[in-house]
Enzyme design. Structure first.
Site, short mmCIF file in Angstrom:
data_model
loop_
_atom_site.label_atom_id
_atom_site.label_comp_id
_atom_site.label_asym_id
_atom_site.label_seq_id
_atom_site.Cartn_x
_atom_site.Cartn_y
_atom_site.Cartn_z
N ASP A 81 24.98 -18.36 -31.56
CA ASP A 81 25.76 -17.20 -31.12
C ASP A 81 25.68 -16.97 -29.63
OD1 ASP A 81 27.30 -14.72 -31.68
OD2 ASP A 81 25.45 -13.74 -30.99
N MET A 99 28.81 -7.79 -31.16
CA MET A 99 29.96 -7.66 -30.28
C MET A 99 30.12 -8.82 -29.31
SD MET A 99 31.47 -4.93 -31.18
CE MET A 99 32.61 -4.83 -29.79
N ARG A 100 29.18 -9.79 -29.34
CA ARG A 100 29.27 -10.88 -28.38
C ARG A 100 30.55 -11.69 -28.58
NH1 ARG A 100 24.47 -12.86 -28.85
NH2 ARG A 100 23.57 -11.91 -26.99
N ALA A 101 30.98 -11.87 -29.81
CA ALA A 101 32.19 -12.63 -30.08
C ALA A 101 33.40 -11.98 -29.40
CB ALA A 101 32.42 -12.75 -31.58
#
Length: 656
Positions: free
Chosen positions: A191, A272-274
C-alpha cells in the site's frame, strides 16, 4: 559502456507510463514493478535516469541542496555561494545493505572527543533529487522497506542515535522491482508504493524476435546502438521536463475529486492513501498529456495504476483489478450530462467518441494480458485436487526455543540481530553492530588521567569502543512433511489438516518465515516445494495435493532430512522446525517400520526441532504417531482430539 536506451525497450507501455508519471511527480510515491524474470525491468529503470533533467547543486554539499532553495536544516549548512550542475543520480540499494548504509551513521568517536555531530550520509542522501532503485525489494528486510517508504512519502530522512538527531532532505523517485515467484510484499508495504505495474514477456513471436535483435545489436556495439535512439530519448526527456513545468498549473476540480473518491470507494480500498495517490497520478497524467485540467481519461489511467495492489487483503490474493468494475465505477461517478436543446446532436459527444474508443483499445489490451495471466493460473489450478481445504484462521505465534545467533530479520523467534533492544555488549575487540555509548564511556573513563586529559571531551582509543548486542525477532524455516498416502484420503481428515497447514502458512507469511513442503505417497517422497518465502506457492501446492497408495514414511523423513541439510548450507541463519503430518503408519515394504525409525533417529541426532501431527482416527488406535514423535524428540499432537484451530495452537506451543 553506455546504458541501454529507454526508448529502445520493446513493448511494456504500462511500465513506461508508470515510470514517466513518477518522474513527473515524485510525490506519487514511486513504482513497484512486478514481473517474471528476464522482462527488462532493471533495464528500463536504469535507462530512466538518463531522461531526467540535470540538477543544480550547492558546491561542497553532500546532500545535494538546491542553490535556489537550500535546506535550512541541512547538516552541511551554512552553504557557500558556489554551485554546479550534474546529471540526476540513480542510486541502487543492495538487498543485503545494513541500516547504517541506507540512512547514514554518526561518528561516535568524534562526538565524544570533539563534541561535534559528524554525520556520514547514507544512500537516502545520495538519492536526493534523483532515483532510488531497489531490485528484489520483496527480499529486503521489512524495517528497511518501511524506512525507504517513509522517506519517500515525507521527503526527509531522520537519524537518531545515542541521543543525537540529524535530519536532511530526501526527495527521490522510489522504484522497486520484484519477481512474485520469490514471495510477495506484505499488504501494508504494498500500500505504501504509489503505483504498481505488472509486466510479462510478450507471447508474440515477432515482438520477441525484435527484442533479441535489439539486445544483440546493443551488446555488439553499445555506442552505435545507443546513438540510434538518441533523438527519441532526447524528445522524451524534453516532454518529461515540459510536463514537470506544467504540473503546478494543472487544476484538480471538485468534480474530478468526487469521481476519484467514488471510484476508490467502489473498490473498497483501505484508508485514504489510494485516493491521494490516484489524485496525484491523475494530475501528473494530465500534465503529461498537455492539459491544465484533470479529465476522466486521467482518472481512468490513474486508477489502473494506483488501485490493483491495494485490493490485496491477504497473501493468497493475487493483486489485480477488474476492468469491467473499473469502467462501471467510472460511469457511476460521472456527473449527469446536460442534455442540451432537443435538436442538438451533440457534436462535442461525437468528438469525444474516438478518444473513448482509443482508450477502450488500451483497456482491451490490458484485459488481454489479464486474461493470459488467468489462463496460466487456470492451468496451474488444473492439478488434481481431490480434497479442498477448510477456511484458514488466525494463528498464534509459535517460537523456536532459545535465542538464535545472528538470525534473519522476522517476527517469530528470539535471535541476535542488528536491530531490536540492547541486551548486552560485545567483548572488547569485537566490532559488530552499533557502538554502545555508555559502555564506551565506561571503558575509556578509568584511563583519562593517564592519557593526560585536560578540558572538555574524552580521550579515546580505538580499543575503548564497545558495540551493542541487540536482540530482536527472526524468521524461521518451517518445513512441512505431509503424508498423502491412501490412509490419509478421508475427506474430512484431509480438509482439517489442510486448513491447519494453510493457517500456519498465513502466519509464516506475516512473520517472514521461509516454508517448504515435502509429501510422501505411493512408495516415494517428493519435494513438492523447495524452501521459499513464497507462501502463495506453498498454498497452491497444498491445495493440489493428491492422495493414494502406500505410506513411505521413511522416504518422507529422509527427504526432509536432505532438504534441511541443504538449507543449513544455503541459509544457515534460519533455524528450522519440521512439522510431520501423518498417522504414523509405514507400509512401504517389509522393513518399512525399521527404516522409518532409522530415519527418525537421523533427524533427532541432527537436533531438528519437530512436531508430529497425529492424524489417526477411529476407536482402535495404534499410537504410531506418538511413537514417532518420541523417536524424533519432538512434540506429539493428536489431531483426532482437537479442532483445526486447536491443532495449530498445539504446533505453536512446541518445545525445542
Amino acid at each position: 559502456m553506455r546504458p541501454y536506451p529507454f526508448t529502445a525497450v520493446v513493448g511494456m507501455p504500462d511500465l513506461r507510463l508508470g515510470l514517466v508519471l513518477s518522474s513527473i511527480s515524485p510525490a506519487i510515491g514511486g513504482v513497484l514493478v512486478r514481473g517474471e524474470k528476464g522482462t527488462a525491468k532493471s533495464t528500463m529503470v536504469r535507462a530512466l535516469a538518463g531522461l531526467l533533467p540535470e540538477v543544480d547543486v550547492v558546491e561542497g554539499c553532500r546532500f545535494s541542496c538546491d542553490p535556489v532553495a537550500p535546506d535550512p536544516d541541512c547538516p552541511d549548512a551554512p552553504h557557500g555561494e558556489g554551485a554546479f550542475r550534474r546529471p540526476a543520480r540513480l542510486v541502487e540499494l543492495p538487498v543485503g545493505a545494513a541500516e547504517d548504509r541506507v540512512i547514514g551513521s554518526l561518528n561516535l568517536e568524534r562526538a565524544l572527543t570533539e563534541g561535534v555531530t559528524d554525520f556520514q550520509p547514507g544512500l537516502l542522501a545520495a538519492a536526493h533529487r534523483g532515483l532510488l532503485y531497489v531490485d528484489e525489494v520483496n527480499l529486503l528486510h521489512d524495517h528497511l522497506v518501511d524506512t525507504l517508504l517513509d522517506a519517500a512519502a515525507m521527503g526527509r530522512a531522520t537519524v537518531e542515535r545515542e541521543g543525537v538527531s540529524v535530519s536532511h532532505a530526501a526527495r527521490f523517485v522510489l522504484i522497486g522491482t520484484m519477481n512474485p515467484e520469490e514471495g510477495e510484499l506484505r499488504p501494508q508495504l504494498l500500500d505504501r508504493f504509489g503505483l504498481t505495474v505488472e509486466v510479462a514477456a510478450s507471447r508474440d513471436p515477432e515482438q520477441r524476435a525484435e527484442v533479441i535483435r535489439r539486445r544483440l545489436a546493443y551488446e555488439s556495439d553499445p555506442d552505435s546502438f545507443a546513438a540510434r535512439f538518441e533523438e527519441s530519448d532526447a524528445q522524451l526527456a524534453a516532454e518529461i521536463a515540459a510536463a514537470q513545468k506544467l504540473l503546478p498549473s494543472v487544476e484538480l476540480t471538485d468534480e474530478a475529486l468526487r469521481q476519484i473518491a467514488e471510484v476508490c470507494a467502489a473498490f473498497e480500498v483501505d484508508g485514504m492513501r489510494a485516493d491521494i495517490v490516484t489524485a496525484r497520478t491523475a494530475v501528473a497524467h494530465a500534465a503529461w498529456s498537455g492539459r491544465t485540467e484533470v479529465a476522466g481519461e486521467d482518472i481512468r489511467v490513474a486508477a489502473r495504476l494506483a488501485l490493483p495492489h491495494r485490493r490485496r487483503r491477504n497473501p493468497f490474493d493475487a493483486p489485480g483489478i477488474d476492468e469491467e468494475q473499473l469502467e462501471q465505477a467510472l460511469r457511476d461517478a460521472e456527473p449527469p450530462e446536460d442534455p442540451g436543446p432537443p435538436d442538438d446532436d451533440g457534436p462535442g459527444s461525437g468528438s469525444d467518441a474516438p478518444a473513448e474508443g482509443q482508450h477502450g483499445d488500451r483497456d482491451g489490451q490490458h484485459g488481454d494480458r489479464s486474461g493470459q495471466h488467468g489462463d496460466r493460473s487456470g492451468q496451474h489450478g488444473g492439478e488434481q485436487k481431490p480434497v479442498g481445504s477448510g477456511k484458514p484462521f488466525r494463528a498464534k505465534r509459535f517460537e523456536v526455543a532459545g535465542v538464535g545467533g545472528e538470525g534473519v530479520h522476522g517476527k517469530r523467534s528470539r535471535a541476535v540481530t542488528d536491530a531490536g533492544r540492547t541486551v548486552g555488549v560485545h567483548p572488547a575487540g569485537v566490532r559488530e553492530g552499533r557502538p554502545h555509548l555508555v559502555a564506551t564511556v565506561r571503558a575509556a573513563a578509568p584511563h583519562q588521567r593517564s592519557r593526560g586529559r585536560s578540558g572538555a571531551g574524552l580521550v579515546l582509543r580505538p580499543s575503548d569502543l564497545r558495540f551493542a548486542v541487540r536482540e530482536g525477532r527472526e524468521g524461521n524455516l518451517v518445513l512441512f512433511c505431509v503424508d498423502a498416502s491412501g490412509s490419509m484420503g478421508a475427506k474430512s481428515r484431509m480438509r482439517e489438516v489442510k486448513a491447519a497447514v494453510l493457517s500456519l502458512l498465513l502466519d509464516a507469511y506475516q512473520r517472514r518465515d521461509k516454508v517448504g513442503l515435502v509429501t510422501f505417497r505411493a512408495g516415494a517422497a517428493d519435494l513438492a516445494l523447495p524452501p521459499t518465502i513464497s507462501v502463495e506457492a506453498a498454498a497452491a501446492r497444498l491445495e493440489g495435493l493428491p492422495t493414494g497408495g502406500r505410506t513411505p514414511l521413511a522416504e518422507g523423513l529422509l527427504e526432509a532430512a536432505r532438504v534441511l541439510r541443504r538449507e543449513a548450507v544455503r541459509d544457515p541463519r534460519r533455524r528450522p522446525l519440521l512439522v510431520v503430518v501423518t498417522d504414523g503408519r509405514a507400509t512401504n515394504g517389509a522393513d518399512a517400520v525399521a527404516r522409518s525409525q532409522q530415519a527418525a533417529d537421523i533427524l533427532a541426532g541432527a537436533g531438528v526441532a519437530s512436531v508430529v501431527m497425529d492424524c489417526e482416527t477411529g476407536r482402535m488406535r495404534l499410537g504410531l504417531a506418538a511413537e514417532l514423535a518420541a523417536r524424533l524428540g519432538g512434540e506429539h499432537v493428536p489431531l483426532g482430539e482437537v479442532a483445526a484451530d486447536a491443532l495449530a495452537t498445539e504446533v505453536r506451543r512446541r518445545a525445542a
